[in-house]
Design a protein around this motif. Structure first.
Motif, short mmCIF file in Angstrom:
data_model
loop_
_atom_site.label_atom_id
_atom_site.label_comp_id
_atom_site.label_asym_id
_atom_site.label_seq_id
_atom_site.Cartn_x
_atom_site.Cartn_y
_atom_site.Cartn_z
N GLY A 1 0.79 -1.29 0.15
CA GLY A 1 0.27 -0.05 -0.01
C GLY A 1 0.98 1.31 -0.16
N GLU A 2 0.28 2.46 0.26
CA GLU A 2 0.91 3.62 0.15
C GLU A 2 0.12 4.64 0.87
N GLU A 3 1.14 5.25 1.92
CA GLU A 3 0.40 6.40 2.77
C GLU A 3 1.36 7.33 2.65
N ASN A 4 0.90 8.69 2.45
CA ASN A 4 1.64 9.86 2.29
C ASN A 4 2.79 9.74 1.69
N GLY A 5 2.96 9.15 0.45
CA GLY A 5 3.81 9.00 -0.60
C GLY A 5 4.85 8.04 -0.14
N VAL A 6 4.64 6.93 1.10
CA VAL A 6 5.64 6.22 1.38
C VAL A 6 4.89 4.97 1.05
N LYS A 7 5.87 4.13 0.61
CA LYS A 7 5.38 2.55 0.38
C LYS A 7 5.10 1.62 1.53
N GLN A 8 3.97 1.15 1.74
CA GLN A 8 3.94 0.21 3.04
C GLN A 8 3.83 -1.28 2.84
N VAL A 9 4.66 -2.04 3.39
CA VAL A 9 4.69 -3.28 3.11
C VAL A 9 4.30 -4.09 4.19
N GLU A 10 3.40 -4.96 4.18
CA GLU A 10 2.67 -5.60 5.22
C GLU A 10 2.92 -7.20 4.97
N PHE A 11 3.56 -8.04 5.95
CA PHE A 11 3.77 -9.22 6.09
C PHE A 11 3.14 -9.90 7.11
N PHE A 12 2.92 -11.23 7.24
CA PHE A 12 1.85 -11.88 8.27
C PHE A 12 2.72 -13.04 8.84
N VAL A 13 2.39 -13.24 10.04
CA VAL A 13 2.83 -14.35 11.07
C VAL A 13 1.60 -15.16 11.30
N THR A 14 2.09 -16.05 12.33
CA THR A 14 0.72 -16.76 12.57
C THR A 14 0.31 -16.48 13.94
N ASN A 15 0.91 -15.96 14.70
CA ASN A 15 0.32 -15.70 16.11
C ASN A 15 0.83 -14.39 16.70
N GLU A 16 0.40 -13.94 17.91
CA GLU A 16 0.97 -12.69 18.54
C GLU A 16 2.39 -12.95 19.01
N ALA A 17 2.74 -13.79 19.44
CA ALA A 17 4.29 -14.20 19.99
C ALA A 17 4.83 -13.82 18.93
N GLN A 18 4.64 -14.44 17.56
CA GLN A 18 5.70 -14.16 16.63
C GLN A 18 5.96 -12.64 16.19
N LYS A 19 4.79 -12.00 16.11
CA LYS A 19 4.59 -10.43 15.85
C LYS A 19 5.40 -9.80 16.81
#
Length: 591
Positions: free
Chosen positions: A504-522
């Motif tokens: 995605g993109e917010e205020n001209g900055v590229k946003q990269v979102e990746f996923f993990v399986t649980n809160e502990a990993q996050k």
């Protein structure tokens, strides 16, 4: 025995007109006396030495005067006023709660309250440092404080209002005393010096007032100490030597050294200050205060914030005119960070000397030569074709930074600047970002850019390359490359390569979102690895306007499977209307 009396007692105010720095409180109390609206309990709060006990005594003297003047000032001739001046008044009772803080002391005071005054109308009980009373003493004092006899007035004085019980506060009229300003203290000290026949300059008076920190009693004590050291003629040099105060001339000299970049003289000045026994941290604090005064002197309309004599204000105005706002702001940033990191420094002296060197380099080295401008590109040289950088898009911030780089600097594929004419000579007319080597894809290789090739060969190789990929595709390719770099960490590599990423993109900055399986990993990724991942991805895509964030994969809603016989029967009836009708016709029980 000597009849000498210290100035704090000799020149103690004896009326509201001579009270210093508390005009609002004096006016309020005078009006209440004039109108006959006296409360039965008062609470005087404020710092030490600002006149709480003195105000209480003046108040007690005024309400007991037999022949007050038009403005309710004491006559000074009646029995009550005379006994007050001679210190034998039976209308005023003072109790030190610091040493009389038990329940028995309060009970004794309560018995004394019942006795009416022999001279005057009121018995005034001044309890100093009332916050020192014990919990039991406060409780024993509550009832009498709320409903005392008509002739009794309580005045409680304290420096720590927050320690007073709310039940006590609600029974008193509270007056908050302010710190006395430096001009008021200087004016009072000047009048006392005139009465005592002492010659003293304004710089010395301001130094004494500043050392007192808003307390008039402390200022008078320091004044007596200074007179004892200097005699009847007081000079500024003797005052700062007696009070162990850093001379303001050192700070003026240091700022001149900073403006000229002369850090060697700054080092010698700092060594001289340490040799005189001054604390190094206090020296940095004095330097910060000096820079703050320069900012105030340079900014119009802030003259009231500069509490200094006129001679010093003139010096600050002259030096501030030679300092730019940028210099002052950066210098304040350096000194304040030096103060905050001083106690954690292993070598405190080196810590301060490094700060002095940074201050000397704000304006640049005097010997620095201007960088020669880069030669203009030749008109006949054809513009090189645009090639994919491996990032797929250009970053505006990187282009801005490239315009600030010195001439002749080449750019290696890692993004670092090198002073090499060979690396930049052939492509000086191109954008530095476009000359960066690709990391993936079908663009030019790193070795192809670093090797010297004929212009025709480079053009032919460029023409054979495919078109630049879209930005999102480039980021996804570089994300896979990032996952490969962590092959030595299987756990993290699995997280990075296990699923797709959201872009995605917010205020001209590229946003990269990746996923993990649980809160502990996050939590682990955010605390240990997120900053490193973000930095490496920015290097791979050759752009700083990329942010990385981690989220937990949302749990998919699973269909509930019937398990018990009753659940299976209900499920069958919901899915098959004929079965539901049969059960109803037969009157069957599904439980």
């Amino acid at each position: 025995m000597s009849d000498y009396i210290v100035s704090a007692r000799k020149y103690r105010p004896d009326s509201f007109e001579t009270l210093i720095g508390q005009d609002t409180i004096a006016r309020t109390l005078s009006n209440s006396i004039r109108r006959g609206q006296l409360a039965h309990a008062y609470l005087f709060c404020g710092p030490r030495g600002v006149g709480k006990t003195t105000t209480a005594r003046i108040f007690a003297k005024m309400i007991n005067c037999a022949h007050p003047g038009p403005e309710m000032e004491p006559c000074g001739e009646c029995e009550s006023c005379v006994s007050f001046q001679e210190g034998r008044s039976y209308c005023i009772h003072e109790l030190d709660a610091a040493s009389n803080n038990s329940v028995e002391d309060i009970k004794t005071l309560m018995e004394q309250v019942q006795v009416p005054p022999q001279v005057g109308k009121y018995s005034v009980y001044i309890i100093d440092e009332v916050h020192m009373l014990s919990q039991s003493a406060f409780n024993a004092f509550l009832k009498t404080l709320e409903e005392p006899p008509a002739h009794a007035i309580f005045i409680l004085a304290t420096t720590e209002k927050h320690k007073i019980l709310p039940t006590i506060l609600s029974r008193c009229q509270t007056y908050d005393f302010n710190r006395i300003s430096i001009p008021d203290m200087v004016e009072n000290l000047r009048g006392i010096a005139r009465k005592e026949g002492i010659t003293i300059d304004d710089e010395s008076l301001h130094e004494i007032a500043a050392k007192a920190d808003g307390a008039m009693r402390d200022a008078l004590t320091i004044f007596d100490q200074t007179v004892a050291f200097c005699g009847t003629t007081v000079k500024y040099e003797d005052v700062i030597r007696n009070l162990n105060v850093l001379d303001y001339k050192y700070c003026f000299k240091l700022v001149e050294d900073f403006l000229t970049g002369n850090y060697s003289d700054a080092f010698l000045t700092f060594d001289e200050i340490l040799a005189k026994g001054f604390n190094a941290l206090h020296f940095v604090g004095s330097l910060s205060s000096h820079l703050r005064n320069l900012v105030v002197a340079k900014t119009g309309g802030l003259e009231p914030l500069l509490e200094l004599p006129d001679s010093l204000k003139k010096l600050y105005a002259e030096q501030s005119a030679r300092c730019s706002n940028q210099f002052l702001f950066e210098a304040l940033g350096i000194t304040t960070s030096c103060e905050s990191g001083y106690r954690a420094a292993v070598n405190p002296r080196l810590h301060i000397e490094f700060a002095l060197m940074r201050l000397s380099y704000i304006m640049g080295k005097p010997s620095d030569k201007p960088v020669a401008p880069a030669p203009a590109p030749k008109a006949e040289a054809p513009a090189a074709p645009v090639v994919s950088t491996g990032a797929g898009f250009e970053c505006a911030e990187d282009n801005r930074r490239s315009s600030e780089r010195p001439a002749g600097s080449g750019i290696l594929p890692s993004g670092k600047i090198v002073e090499d004419e060979k690396a930049a000579g052939d492509n000086r007319g191109q954008s530095p970002l476009r000359r960066r080597a690709p990391k993936t894809g079908s663009a030019l290789s790193m070795s192809a850019l670093m090797e010297e090739k004929p212009e025709e060969t480079a053009a032919a190789e460029t023409a054979s390359q495919s078109q630049a990929l879209p930005e999102d595709e480039v980021v996804r390719l570089q994300w896979k490359e990032l996952a490969k770099q962590y092959s030595a960490k299987p756990r993290l590599a699995s997280m990075l390569s296990s699923g797709n990423i959201n872009l995605g993109e917010e205020n001209g900055v590229k946003q990269v979102e990746f996923f993990v399986t649980n809160e502990a990993q996050k939590q682990w990724v955010e605390e240990k690895m997120l900053r490193e991942l973000e930095t490496k991805l920015r290097e791979l895509v050759s752009c700083t306007k990329v942010n990385v964030r981690v989220s937990v994969t949302p749990m998919e809603e699973t269909e509930k499977v019937p398990y018990m016989p009753e659940e299976k029967a209900r499920d069958l009836m919901e899915k098959n209307p004929d079965v539901r009708a049969f059960v109803a016709d037969m009157g069957l029980d599904t439980k």
